[in-house]
Scaffold this motif. Structure first.
Motif, PDB file in Angstrom:
ATOM      1  N   PRO A 147       0.814  -1.229   0.000  1.00  0.00           N
ATOM      2  CA  PRO A 147       0.000   0.000   0.000  1.00  0.00           C
ATOM      3  C   PRO A 147       0.837   1.265   0.000  1.00  0.00           C
ATOM      4  CG  PRO A 147      -0.051  -1.044   2.156  1.00  0.00           C
ATOM      5  CD  PRO A 147       0.640  -1.995   1.243  1.00  0.00           C
ATOM      6  N   ASN A 148       2.080   1.215   0.490  1.00  0.00           N
ATOM      7  CA  ASN A 148       2.970   2.369   0.513  1.00  0.00           C
ATOM      8  C   ASN A 148       4.087   2.167  -0.503  1.00  0.00           C
ATOM      9  OD1 ASN A 148       1.606   3.547   2.895  1.00  0.00           O
ATOM     10  ND2 ASN A 148       2.496   1.791   3.960  1.00  0.00           N
ATOM     11  N   ALA A 194       9.793  10.225   0.043  1.00  0.00           N
ATOM     12  CA  ALA A 194       8.790  11.289  -0.082  1.00  0.00           C
ATOM     13  C   ALA A 194       7.510  10.736  -0.691  1.00  0.00           C
ATOM     14  CB  ALA A 194       9.334  12.427  -0.935  1.00  0.00           C
ATOM     15  N   GLU A 195       6.384  11.038  -0.076  1.00  0.00           N
ATOM     16  CA  GLU A 195       5.105  10.497  -0.540  1.00  0.00           C
ATOM     17  C   GLU A 195       4.665  11.091  -1.867  1.00  0.00           C
ATOM     18  OE1 GLU A 195       2.340  11.093   2.584  1.00  0.00           O
ATOM     19  OE2 GLU A 195       3.273   9.643   3.942  1.00  0.00           O
ATOM     20  N   TRP A 196       5.091  12.302  -2.195  1.00  0.00           N
ATOM     21  CA  TRP A 196       4.673  12.933  -3.448  1.00  0.00           C
ATOM     22  C   TRP A 196       5.469  12.401  -4.633  1.00  0.00           C
ATOM     23  CZ3 TRP A 196       8.345  15.462  -6.284  1.00  0.00           C
ATOM     24  CH2 TRP A 196       9.520  15.829  -5.617  1.00  0.00           C
ATOM     25  N   ILE A 197       6.611  11.778  -4.388  1.00  0.00           N
ATOM     26  CA  ILE A 197       7.460  11.317  -5.487  1.00  0.00           C
ATOM     27  C   ILE A 197       6.889  10.066  -6.138  1.00  0.00           C
ATOM     28  CG2 ILE A 197       9.683  10.210  -5.966  1.00  0.00           C
ATOM     29  CD1 ILE A 197      11.045  12.235  -4.293  1.00  0.00           C
ATOM     30  N   PHE A 198       6.428   9.113  -5.330  1.00  0.00           N
ATOM     31  CA  PHE A 198       6.073   7.817  -5.895  1.00  0.00           C
ATOM     32  C   PHE A 198       4.873   7.864  -6.837  1.00  0.00           C
ATOM     33  CE2 PHE A 198       4.031   3.612  -5.663  1.00  0.00           C
ATOM     34  CZ  PHE A 198       5.018   2.910  -6.331  1.00  0.00           C
ATOM     35  N   PRO A 199       3.766   8.561  -6.527  1.00  0.00           N
ATOM     36  CA  PRO A 199       2.681   8.608  -7.534  1.00  0.00           C
ATOM     37  C   PRO A 199       3.130   9.187  -8.864  1.00  0.00           C
ATOM     38  CG  PRO A 199       1.887   9.359  -5.410  1.00  0.00           C
ATOM     39  CD  PRO A 199       3.366   9.231  -5.282  1.00  0.00           C
ATOM     40  N   LEU A 200       3.975  10.220  -8.811  1.00  0.00           N
ATOM     41  CA  LEU A 200       4.484  10.802 -10.054  1.00  0.00           C
ATOM     42  C   LEU A 200       5.352   9.806 -10.807  1.00  0.00           C
ATOM     43  CD1 LEU A 200       4.550  13.470 -11.665  1.00  0.00           C
ATOM     44  CD2 LEU A 200       6.604  14.085 -10.379  1.00  0.00           C
ATOM     45  N   CYS A 201       6.202   9.091 -10.078  1.00  0.00           N
ATOM     46  CA  CYS A 201       7.055   8.086 -10.720  1.00  0.00           C
ATOM     47  C   CYS A 201       6.239   6.903 -11.236  1.00  0.00           C
ATOM     48  CB  CYS A 201       8.109   7.610  -9.734  1.00  0.00           C
ATOM     49  SG  CYS A 201       9.369   8.840  -9.333  1.00  0.00           S
ATOM     50  N   LEU A 202       5.183   6.538 -10.542  1.00  0.00           N
ATOM     51  CA  LEU A 202       4.348   5.426 -10.997  1.00  0.00           C
ATOM     52  C   LEU A 202       3.670   5.756 -12.325  1.00  0.00           C
ATOM     53  CD1 LEU A 202       3.224   2.628 -10.375  1.00  0.00           C
ATOM     54  CD2 LEU A 202       1.371   3.726  -9.115  1.00  0.00           C
ATOM     55  N   MET A 203       3.136   6.971 -12.453  1.00  0.00           N
ATOM     56  CA  MET A 203       2.523   7.369 -13.722  1.00  0.00           C
ATOM     57  C   MET A 203       3.561   7.441 -14.834  1.00  0.00           C
ATOM     58  SD  MET A 203      -0.369  10.191 -12.685  1.00  0.00           S
ATOM     59  CE  MET A 203       0.763  11.258 -11.814  1.00  0.00           C
ATOM     60  N   ALA A 204       4.750   7.975 -14.523  1.00  0.00           N
ATOM     61  CA  ALA A 204       5.807   8.032 -15.531  1.00  0.00           C
ATOM     62  C   ALA A 204       6.230   6.629 -15.954  1.00  0.00           C
ATOM     63  CB  ALA A 204       7.001   8.808 -14.983  1.00  0.00           C
ATOM     64  N   VAL A 548       9.315  13.616  11.936  1.00  0.00           N
ATOM     65  CA  VAL A 548       9.805  12.463  11.208  1.00  0.00           C
ATOM     66  C   VAL A 548      10.320  11.370  12.140  1.00  0.00           C
ATOM     67  CG1 VAL A 548      12.182  13.297  10.950  1.00  0.00           C
ATOM     68  CG2 VAL A 548      11.203  11.810   9.194  1.00  0.00           C
ATOM     69  N   ARG A 549      10.711  11.728  13.363  1.00  0.00           N
ATOM     70  CA  ARG A 549      11.281  10.720  14.260  1.00  0.00           C
ATOM     71  C   ARG A 549      10.226   9.716  14.729  1.00  0.00           C
ATOM     72  NH1 ARG A 549      11.863  13.316  20.258  1.00  0.00           N
ATOM     73  NH2 ARG A 549       9.983  14.615  20.224  1.00  0.00           N
ATOM     74  N   PHE A 550       8.942  10.086  14.685  1.00  0.00           N
ATOM     75  CA  PHE A 550       7.879   9.168  15.094  1.00  0.00           C
ATOM     76  C   PHE A 550       7.191   8.486  13.906  1.00  0.00           C
ATOM     77  CE2 PHE A 550       7.857  12.511  18.462  1.00  0.00           C
ATOM     78  CZ  PHE A 550       8.362  11.718  19.476  1.00  0.00           C
ATOM     79  N   ARG A 551       7.641   8.779  12.710  1.00  0.00           N
ATOM     80  CA  ARG A 551       6.963   8.269  11.523  1.00  0.00           C
ATOM     81  C   ARG A 551       7.431   6.849  11.210  1.00  0.00           C
ATOM     82  NH1 ARG A 551       7.911  12.188   6.823  1.00  0.00           N
ATOM     83  NH2 ARG A 551       7.049  13.599   8.394  1.00  0.00           N
ATOM     84  N   ASN A 552       6.469   5.962  10.993  1.00  0.00           N
ATOM     85  CA  ASN A 552       6.782   4.579  10.635  1.00  0.00           C
ATOM     86  C   ASN A 552       5.601   4.014   9.844  1.00  0.00           C
ATOM     87  OD1 ASN A 552       7.929   2.075  10.379  1.00  0.00           O
ATOM     88  ND2 ASN A 552       7.385   1.390  12.437  1.00  0.00           N
ATOM     89  N   ASP A 559       7.277  -3.189   2.203  1.00  0.00           N
ATOM     90  CA  ASP A 559       7.351  -1.742   2.408  1.00  0.00           C
ATOM     91  C   ASP A 559       8.762  -1.249   2.685  1.00  0.00           C
ATOM     92  OD1 ASP A 559       4.563  -1.089   2.181  1.00  0.00           O
ATOM     93  OD2 ASP A 559       4.258  -2.101   4.094  1.00  0.00           O
ATOM     94  N   TRP A 560       9.752  -2.140   2.621  1.00  0.00           N
ATOM     95  CA  TRP A 560      11.110  -1.707   2.940  1.00  0.00           C
ATOM     96  C   TRP A 560      11.558  -0.611   1.993  1.00  0.00           C
ATOM     97  CZ3 TRP A 560      15.878  -1.527   0.528  1.00  0.00           C
ATOM     98  CH2 TRP A 560      16.972  -1.279   1.369  1.00  0.00           C
ATOM     99  N   ASN A 561      12.185   0.426   2.568  1.00  0.00           N
ATOM    100  CA  ASN A 561      12.597   1.600   1.807  1.00  0.00           C
ATOM    101  C   ASN A 561      14.000   1.999   2.253  1.00  0.00           C
ATOM    102  OD1 ASN A 561      12.771   4.766   1.559  1.00  0.00           O
ATOM    103  ND2 ASN A 561      11.234   4.119   0.072  1.00  0.00           N
ATOM    104  N   PHE A 562      14.873   2.198   1.301  1.00  0.00           N
ATOM    105  CA  PHE A 562      16.266   2.518   1.614  1.00  0.00           C
ATOM    106  C   PHE A 562      16.386   3.870   2.309  1.00  0.00           C
ATOM    107  CE2 PHE A 562      20.340   4.449   0.373  1.00  0.00           C
ATOM    108  CZ  PHE A 562      21.210   3.537   0.941  1.00  0.00           C
ATOM    109  N   ALA A 563      15.614   4.873   1.884  1.00  0.00           N
ATOM    110  CA  ALA A 563      15.689   6.194   2.508  1.00  0.00           C
ATOM    111  C   ALA A 563      15.226   6.139   3.963  1.00  0.00           C
ATOM    112  CB  ALA A 563      14.848   7.194   1.715  1.00  0.00           C
ATOM    113  N   ARG A 564      14.162   5.392   4.239  1.00  0.00           N
ATOM    114  CA  ARG A 564      13.706   5.268   5.628  1.00  0.00           C
ATOM    115  C   ARG A 564      14.720   4.501   6.478  1.00  0.00           C
ATOM    116  NH1 ARG A 564       8.325   4.889   3.114  1.00  0.00           N
ATOM    117  NH2 ARG A 564       8.543   2.626   2.900  1.00  0.00           N
TER     118      ARG A 564
END
Length: 589
Positions: A147-148, A194-204, A548-552, A559-564
């Motif tokens: 989902p993410n 970044a959450e705004w990056i992936f939808p843009l990349c998915l459409m591209a 960001v320190r509480f974000r998970n 859902d593994w992400n290298f940036a996270r």
């Protein structure tokens, strides 16, 4: 001795009439009904019998005394005809057999005209390999896509592309590059947080994958190429149904086999999970908690993936035959028709460029004396207008170049002068917009939006350079594909350079030089910016990292992400405390 002719009732005439009647009856049995149309039908329509079908008339014995008389010519035998019975009021019009496809009165139904003559469907049904490709892509999309944004998206795309290439065969260099770009955009799902990056990349990624399978080099071809896989997915439904119908009913045995396999997996998996806690934890990590919403999401992702994979296979089996090499119709727009509008724009742009040169050389003092505002306010007030001018001018140049007449050398010269001047002046306007953005970020710092828009302006500058190059030869067949290709490369480059990390790095460096920073804006960034924000002092760092320190958002391995992952490692070495934070900036920036 006087010669007397026999009367009408003589035995010879009766026998001759009976012989003629028998001949007509035999010919009627051979030929059949013939409609009465006022005369004998032509031979090619089947109206008169062939010579061999008619028996020759019986010759009468010549009497010696009648040799000297002129021979009497016998009339040709007539074919018996019959009138067609009238149609009944209670029945439809009867269909009588005709002699051939060219017989008079024959009704030949018109051949069906396909909806898209340049894209004909396959003549056979979908082979079994296509069904396997759709099944692999659908299962990968259903079970791997999270989902993410995470690594599962890249793995699902890798399975889908691999299955399609297994059916399509070795790709060409161009198709391989487009497919590589599609996978590279999907890789941003686990390289960037970044959450705004992936939808843009998915459409591209979807657009790149569609162009890879559908192709295209002109404007019309590229528009179809961007939508080709989706359209082919709809057209493939009867193709797949035809392939399934040839294989007959599936039967119940495959479903029984799948049910037995699931039952065995459930029974023995439960027993082994109860026997060892480590194995139980491993299975829980593999099998996520499923709810109704999860089932719906998995079904949707799987259906979309299978739909796209089968559509790609359909394009391989039945590629669209768009004639992109055909020369377009010559334009009818005369020089006196477009010279005045384009000339007015050239004069207007020339006046604006003249004032911009004065601003660039005069600097901040010139702006404050003439406009009465600060240099940053002056830059902010006109940047978006200049961006729209650059985009709209590109449409004007494309329209005039398409519809202008280019038959004579004079027409070509005027077209080069007017459109070339407009393109060069617009290129200077693009440079002015970039300079305004630079001055603006000097006053307030970078944001993600400013970085993206500045990158878009740089790409527009490259586009105008290509427009000027194509205007020299008046041949722009390569231009649409070059624009799409450079746009894809620029977008992929911006995503790969990690825009949020770049913005955070610059603002932290600016803080070290000026002691000015907007911690509230930086706190809205994702984990991409954490490695740069940990360089701040404790007070500013705590304000910038307070959210960001509480974000998970990671639920399982998909859902593994290298940036996270990198952000968590960076936060382990610094302290982040609770603070009351206030931004030194107020109002619109």
């Amino acid at each position: 001795m006087t010669d007397e002719k026999p009367d009408a009732g003589s035995p010879e005439d009766a026998s001759e009439g009976m012989a003629a009647a028998r001949r007509r009856y035999r010919n009627f049995r051979k030929v059949g009904y013939r409609p009465v149309s006022g005369g004998a039908e032509p031979a090619e329509a089947g109206g008169s019998p062939a010579p061999e079908d008619v028996e020759p008339a019986a010759e009468k014995p010549v009497e010696p005394e009648k040799v000297a008389e002129p021979e009497k010519v016998a009339e040709p035998a007539q074919v018996a005809t019959a009138t067609l019975p009238p149609p009944s009021a209670w029945q439809s019009v009867p269909r009588y057999p005709v002699a051939g496809p060219t017989a008079a009165g024959a009704i030949v139904p018109p051949a069906p005209v396909p909806l898209l003559t340049w894209w004909r469907p396959p003549t056979t049904g979908a082979p079994a390999q296509v069904l396997v490709v759709g099944l692999i892509a659908g299962l990968a999309g259903a079970f791997l896509a999270p989902p993410n944004n995470g690594i599962g998206w890249f793995l699902a795309g890798l399975f889908g592309v691999g299955a399609v290439l297994f059916h399509a065969g070795k790709p060409s260099v161009e198709r391989a590059l487009w497919l590589a770009a599609a996978l590279a955009f999907l890789a941003m799902g686990f390289l960037r947080a970044a959450e705004w990056i992936f939808p843009l990349c998915l459409m591209a990624s979807m657009v790149c994958g569609s162009i890879a399978m559908a192709g295209g080099k002109t404007v019309r071809g590229l528009v179809f190429g961007a939508l080709g896989v989706g359209l082919a997915g709809f057209r493939s439904i009867p193709w797949v149904a035809k392939g399934l119908s040839k294989r007959g009913p599936v039967g119940i045995r495959p479903f029984i086999s799948v049910g037995v396999a699931l039952a065995l997996l459930l029974i023995f998996g439960s027993l082994l999970a109860g026997a060892d806690q480590a194995f139980s934890d491993f299975l829980e990590g593999l099998v996520p908690d499923l709810e109704i919403g999860v089932y719906v999401r998995m079904a949707f992702f799987g259906a979309v993936a299978a739909f796209g994979a089968v559509g790609a296979c359909y394009l391989v089996a039945a590629p669209a035959q768009i004639n992109e090499d055909a020369e377009s119709k010559p334009g009818s727009l005369r020089v006196k028709d477009y010279a005045l509008p384009v000339g007015v724009l050239v004069l207007l742009f020339a006046g604006f460029v003249g004032t911009q040169l004065a601003v660039l050389f005069g600097g901040e003092q010139y702006v404050m004396e003439t406009a009465g505002v600060t240099f940053a306010e002056y830059a902010r007030s006109g940047f978006w207008q200049l961006l729209w001018v650059s985009i709209l001018t590109l449409g004007v140049i494309a329209g005039v170049a398409r519809f202008a007449a280019k038959k004579t050398a004079k027409e070509q010269l005027w077209l080069r002068i007017l459109l070339g001047s407009l393109a060069v002046l617009t290129l200077v306007i693009v440079a002015s917009a970039l300079s305004r953005m630079w001055f603006y970020q000097q006053a307030y710092g970078w944001t993600v939006l400013r970085l993206l828009v500045a990158s878009c302006e740089i790409w527009l500058a490259v586009v105008y350079l290509m427009v000027i190059a194509s205007g020299i030869t008046l041949r722009a067949n390569w231009l649409p594909k070059a624009i799409i290709g450079t746009g894809t490369a620029f977008l992929l480059t911006v995503m790969a350079m990690n825009p949020e990390r770049v913005v955070a790095d610059y603002n932290v460096s600016r803080f070290e030089a000026t002691k000015k920073i907007d911690t509230y804006y930086l706190s809205q960034l994702s984990e991409d910016a954490v490695p740069a924000l940990v360089r701040l002092p404790e007070e500013q760092r705590s304000c910038a990292l307070r959210y960001v320190r509480f974000r998970n958002v990671e639920e399982d391995w998909r859902d593994w992400n290298f940036a996270r992952y990198t952000a968590r490692k960076s936060l382990e070495s610094v302290a982040v405390t609770e603070r009351t934070c206030e931004s030194p900036y107020s109002g619109e920036r």
